[in-house]
Design an enzyme around this catalytic site. Structure first.
Site, PDB file in Angstrom:
ATOM      1  N   LYS A 115      -2.232  -1.928   6.904  1.00  0.00           N
ATOM      2  CA  LYS A 115      -1.926  -1.179   6.200  1.00  0.00           C
ATOM      3  C   LYS A 115      -2.572  -1.594   4.180  1.00  0.00           C
ATOM      4  CE  LYS A 115       2.424  -1.556   3.839  1.00  0.00           C
ATOM      5  NZ  LYS A 115       2.596  -2.388   2.444  1.00  0.00           N
ATOM      6  N   ASN A 116      -2.168  -2.848   4.311  1.00  0.00           N
ATOM      7  CA  ASN A 116      -2.458  -2.668   2.790  1.00  0.00           C
ATOM      8  C   ASN A 116      -4.002  -3.077   2.421  1.00  0.00           C
ATOM      9  OD1 ASN A 116      -0.053  -3.255   2.504  1.00  0.00           O
ATOM     10  ND2 ASN A 116      -0.151  -5.879   2.432  1.00  0.00           N
ATOM     11  N   ARG A 140       4.671   0.640  -3.470  1.00  0.00           N
ATOM     12  CA  ARG A 140       4.565   0.250  -4.601  1.00  0.00           C
ATOM     13  C   ARG A 140       3.399   0.556  -5.038  1.00  0.00           C
ATOM     14  NH1 ARG A 140       5.007  -3.697  -9.118  1.00  0.00           N
ATOM     15  NH2 ARG A 140       3.315  -5.516  -8.701  1.00  0.00           N
ATOM     16  N   CYS A 155       9.296  -1.859  -1.950  1.00  0.00           N
ATOM     17  CA  CYS A 155      10.479  -2.115  -1.385  1.00  0.00           C
ATOM     18  C   CYS A 155      11.442  -3.607  -2.675  1.00  0.00           C
ATOM     19  CB  CYS A 155       9.373  -3.397  -0.328  1.00  0.00           C
ATOM     20  SG  CYS A 155       9.879  -2.772   1.529  1.00  0.00           S
ATOM     21  N   ARG A 173       9.034  -7.697  -9.429  1.00  0.00           N
ATOM     22  CA  ARG A 173       7.460  -6.825  -9.025  1.00  0.00           C
ATOM     23  C   ARG A 173       7.025  -6.055 -10.698  1.00  0.00           C
ATOM     24  NH1 ARG A 173       7.181  -4.487  -3.155  1.00  0.00           N
ATOM     25  NH2 ARG A 173       4.996  -5.691  -3.659  1.00  0.00           N
ATOM     26  N   PRO A 174       6.500  -6.528 -11.928  1.00  0.00           N
ATOM     27  CA  PRO A 174       6.355  -5.974 -12.833  1.00  0.00           C
ATOM     28  C   PRO A 174       4.330  -5.386 -13.000  1.00  0.00           C
ATOM     29  CG  PRO A 174       6.157  -8.519 -12.874  1.00  0.00           C
ATOM     30  CD  PRO A 174       6.792  -7.809 -11.844  1.00  0.00           C
ATOM     31  N   ASP A 178       2.490  -5.475 -14.951  1.00  0.00           N
ATOM     32  CA  ASP A 178       1.972  -5.740 -16.284  1.00  0.00           C
ATOM     33  C   ASP A 178       0.206  -6.666 -16.760  1.00  0.00           C
ATOM     34  OD1 ASP A 178       3.006  -8.131 -14.849  1.00  0.00           O
ATOM     35  OD2 ASP A 178       2.911  -9.417 -16.721  1.00  0.00           O
ATOM     36  N   LEU A 179       0.331  -6.928 -14.863  1.00  0.00           N
ATOM     37  CA  LEU A 179      -1.510  -7.736 -15.137  1.00  0.00           C
ATOM     38  C   LEU A 179      -1.765  -6.934 -15.217  1.00  0.00           C
ATOM     39  CD1 LEU A 179      -0.505 -10.783 -12.846  1.00  0.00           C
ATOM     40  CD2 LEU A 179      -1.018 -10.997 -14.738  1.00  0.00           C
ATOM     41  N   ASP A 182       4.414 -11.616   3.737  1.00  0.00           N
ATOM     42  CA  ASP A 182       4.469 -10.945   4.536  1.00  0.00           C
ATOM     43  C   ASP A 182       5.221 -11.486   6.042  1.00  0.00           C
ATOM     44  OD1 ASP A 182       4.403  -8.961   2.774  1.00  0.00           O
ATOM     45  OD2 ASP A 182       2.914  -8.121   3.489  1.00  0.00           O
ATOM     46  N   ARG A 202       7.416   2.186   7.466  1.00  0.00           N
ATOM     47  CA  ARG A 202       6.171   1.934   5.819  1.00  0.00           C
ATOM     48  C   ARG A 202       5.188   1.169   6.872  1.00  0.00           C
ATOM     49  NH1 ARG A 202       7.701  -0.716   1.496  1.00  0.00           N
ATOM     50  NH2 ARG A 202       5.746  -0.261   1.123  1.00  0.00           N
TER      51      ARG A 202
HETATM   52  C1  UD1 Z   1       0.272  -6.972  -2.485  1.00  0.00           C
HETATM   53  C2  UD1 Z   1       1.214  -6.532  -0.840  1.00  0.00           C
HETATM   54  C3  UD1 Z   1       2.005  -6.977  -0.416  1.00  0.00           C
HETATM   55  C4  UD1 Z   1       1.852  -8.803   0.133  1.00  0.00           C
HETATM   56  C5  UD1 Z   1       1.495  -9.302  -1.370  1.00  0.00           C
HETATM   57  C6  UD1 Z   1       1.691 -10.483  -1.558  1.00  0.00           C
HETATM   58  C7  UD1 Z   1      -0.001  -4.379  -0.884  1.00  0.00           C
HETATM   59  C8  UD1 Z   1      -0.201  -2.720  -0.904  1.00  0.00           C
HETATM   60  N1  UD1 Z   1       1.375  -4.797  -0.800  1.00  0.00           N
HETATM   61  O1  UD1 Z   1       1.853  -6.504  -3.180  1.00  0.00           O
HETATM   62  O2  UD1 Z   1       2.384  -6.514   0.920  1.00  0.00           O
HETATM   63  O3  UD1 Z   1       3.765  -8.935  -0.059  1.00  0.00           O
HETATM   64  O4  UD1 Z   1       0.901  -8.497  -1.869  1.00  0.00           O
HETATM   65  O5  UD1 Z   1       0.695 -10.662  -0.648  1.00  0.00           O
HETATM   66  O6  UD1 Z   1      -1.357  -4.622  -0.113  1.00  0.00           O
HETATM   67  N2  UD1 Z   1       2.990  -9.972 -10.085  1.00  0.00           N
HETATM   68  C9  UD1 Z   1       3.197 -10.133 -11.350  1.00  0.00           C
HETATM   69  N3  UD1 Z   1       2.471  -8.936 -12.210  1.00  0.00           N
HETATM   70  C10 UD1 Z   1       1.393  -8.225 -11.870  1.00  0.00           C
HETATM   71  C11 UD1 Z   1       1.417  -7.874 -10.736  1.00  0.00           C
HETATM   72  C12 UD1 Z   1       2.111  -8.743  -9.902  1.00  0.00           C
HETATM   73  O7  UD1 Z   1       4.029 -10.767 -12.202  1.00  0.00           O
HETATM   74  O8  UD1 Z   1       1.436  -7.389 -12.867  1.00  0.00           O
HETATM   75  C13 UD1 Z   1       3.825 -10.376  -9.574  1.00  0.00           C
HETATM   76  C14 UD1 Z   1       4.785 -10.469  -8.378  1.00  0.00           C
HETATM   77  O9  UD1 Z   1       5.823  -9.960  -8.985  1.00  0.00           O
HETATM   78  C15 UD1 Z   1       4.642 -11.138  -6.808  1.00  0.00           C
HETATM   79  C16 UD1 Z   1       3.375 -12.036  -7.229  1.00  0.00           C
HETATM   80  O10 UD1 Z   1       2.558 -12.034  -8.332  1.00  0.00           O
HETATM   81  O11 UD1 Z   1       5.155 -12.176  -7.232  1.00  0.00           O
HETATM   82  C17 UD1 Z   1       2.152 -11.485  -6.586  1.00  0.00           C
HETATM   83  O12 UD1 Z   1       2.080 -10.001  -5.935  1.00  0.00           O
HETATM   84  P1  UD1 Z   1       1.146  -9.361  -6.179  1.00  0.00           P
HETATM   85  O13 UD1 Z   1       0.147 -10.268  -5.022  1.00  0.00           O
HETATM   86  O14 UD1 Z   1       0.371  -8.561  -6.995  1.00  0.00           O
HETATM   87  O15 UD1 Z   1       1.286  -8.393  -4.910  1.00  0.00           O
HETATM   88  P2  UD1 Z   1       1.653  -7.099  -4.477  1.00  0.00           P
HETATM   89  O16 UD1 Z   1       0.382  -6.678  -5.111  1.00  0.00           O
HETATM   90  O17 UD1 Z   1       2.417  -5.539  -5.359  1.00  0.00           O
END
Ligand code: UD1
Length: 421
Positions: free
Chosen positions: A22-23, A92, A116, A121-122, A124-125, A305, A397
């Site tokens: 999926k990812n 997301r 989810c 889950r911001p 900002d990055l 996950d 999902r």
């Molecule tokens: C992706 C996966 C999800 C998996 C996660 C971590 C997909 C569709 N989803 O989610 O299944 O659980 O990676 O392996 O691929 N963060 C920030 N700011 C940002 C972005 C992220 O603070 O702009 C934080 C998040 O809140 C979290 C951490 O970084 O605590 C990791 O998130 P991230 O790796 O971005 O996960 P996703 O891409 O949302």
């Protein structure tokens, strides 16, 4: 919302093949809008998140067709650069369209994503990184507008290796002027898969899966045919289901290196693992043993996950297991539902202390999120009597017909369709 009715205590046995990841499917499908032509993507799982992604592509003007597990996307006809709020809130990873649309259409107009509820889950990055590539971004609390006449390569240092942010940067920088360097990118196999797809289309992305990624922007991408990697999280869910039922299953189409972060935990639980090429056999003992300590981490660490399904399996292991969740701050919500089966689990902030019980009893539970929902199914497979897992739309999902897959292994899982939906 549909429910699963599960008659527990049937050990899983037999052969099962993994569906595509999926990812990987989500960012790869989103990135097809960069390509003027018809992309052919094989091994796309039939999941509600993939269907939502297809709907977004169609709303942007792409012509999309599915035949079995192959999805073709003709992006020559892209005629919109905005995604409506409902579509953005459906998952997301809709945020991945930001970099893709900005690159294809100069401006992207989207809303903050949903998905989810496992933490704040911001994004900002993502936004900061796209600014470094020349984007001008306007946010108003619910919507985001992101414009760049030309994407210019730059150096981006990610403070945490965010999967989604790394993907957005790769997609945005693939067609750009100059060179982009990502320091501390996510190293998940799905990142390498996205880079593999784009490189097949003519992109020049180096170092995916490593600690620095270099992207030499190209002027244009050309269509290609690509096959998505198998879903490693699905593999860990089947392994947990096999472990808790004392079963013996053979999982086909695994990529062993992608699973190596989880193998030690299953070994410690007393499971025997046998690998032969892309085939994994797992033989579970009658009584699982506890795992001293697991800490979820970005790849190549133990995947967050896979945390929920393995916690479910450990709920009946002999002894006390400790799991620390370091990636998402709200990823133990499903535990209160797991306790309804009789599981003895204490949560202290990011730490789960699992005191294995002799057996679980049946329960009526609600899935709270995708992987938490899968954990409830794993528990129900081992529980005495008939259990009900509600709100399985969360599970749909990320798992293709999970009830059929588990039933083919000897589990007794039936879907009850809710007429009211
Ligand atoms: C992706 C996966 C999800 C998996 C996660 C971590 C997909 C569709 N989803 O989610 O299944 O659980 O990676 O392996 O691929 N963060 C920030 N700011 C940002 C972005 C992220 O603070 O702009 C934080 C998040 O809140 C979290 C951490 O970084 O605590 C990791 O998130 P991230 O790796 O971005 O996960 P996703 O891409 O949302």
């Amino acid at each position: 919302m549909d429910s699963f009715i599960i008659e527990g205590q049937k050990s899983l046995n037999g052969y099962i093949r993994l569906h595509g990841a999926k990812n990987s499917a989500l960012p790869i499908l989103a990135s097809t809008i960069l390509i003027h032509g018809v992309s052919v993507i094989h091994n796309c799982p039939d999941l509600s998140d993939v269907n939502e992604t297809v709907k977004i592509l169609e709303s942007l003007g792409c012509k999309v067709a599915r035949s079995g597990s192959t999805i073709t996307v003709d992006a020559t006809t892209v005629n919109s650069s905005s995604i409506d709020e409902q579509a953005m809130r459906s998952m997301r990873s809709s945020i991945i369209f930001l970099g893709a649309l900005m690159s294809r259409a100069t401006c992207a107009s989207i809303y903050f994503p949903g998905g989810c509820d496992i933490g704040a889950r911001p994004v900002d990055l993502h936004l900061k990184a796209l600014k470094s590539l020349g984007a001008v971004i306007n946010e108003n609390g619910s919507s985001i507008e992101c414009c760049a006449q030309k994407i210019i390569g730059g150096k981006i240092i990610l403070p945490i290796p965010s999967v989604g942010a790394t993907e957005n940067i790769i997609i945005a920088a693939a067609v750009s002027k100059g060179r982009t360097t990502i320091i501390n990118p996510a190293r998940e196999p799905e990142i390498s898969d996205l880079a593999g797809f784009l490189n097949n289309c003519g992109a020049r992305i180096f170092g995916a899966g490593e600690t620095t990624i270099e992207i030499e922007g190209v002027e244009r991408l050309t269509p290609c045919e690509y096959t998505i990697i198998p879903d490693r999280i699905l593999a860990s869910t089947y392994m947990s289901a096999c472990a808790i039922t004392g079963g013996e299953i053979v999982i086909e189409d695994v990529l062993p290196t992608h699973l190596s972060p989880i193998f030690p935990a299953f070994n410690e639980m007393g499971c025997k693992l046998y690998l032969s090429g892309n085939i994994l056999k797992i033989c579970a003992p009658k009584h699982l043993k506890r795992v001293r300590s697991i800490k979820t981490m970005p790849y190549p660490g133990f995947p967050t996950d896979s945390q929920s399904p393995i916690v479910a399996a450990l709920s009946v292991a002999k002894g006390t297991s400790v799991i620390k969740e370091t990636v998402f701050e709200n990823r133990f919500r499903y535990v209160s539902e797991l306790r309804r089966f009789g599981a003895d689990i204490d949560i202290n902030e990011q730490l789960a202390v699992i005191n294995g019980v002799k057996k679980l009893h049946s329960a009526n539970v609600n899935a709270t999120d995708l992987r938490g929902g899968a954990a409830l199914v794993v528990a129900a497979l081992a529980a005495e009597g008939e259990s009900t897992v509600n709100y399985v739309n969360h599970i749909d999902r990320g798992y293709e017909n999970l009830e059929l897959a588990l039933s083919s292994l000897g589990g007794a899982v039936k879907r009850i369709y809710n007429e009211k939906d």
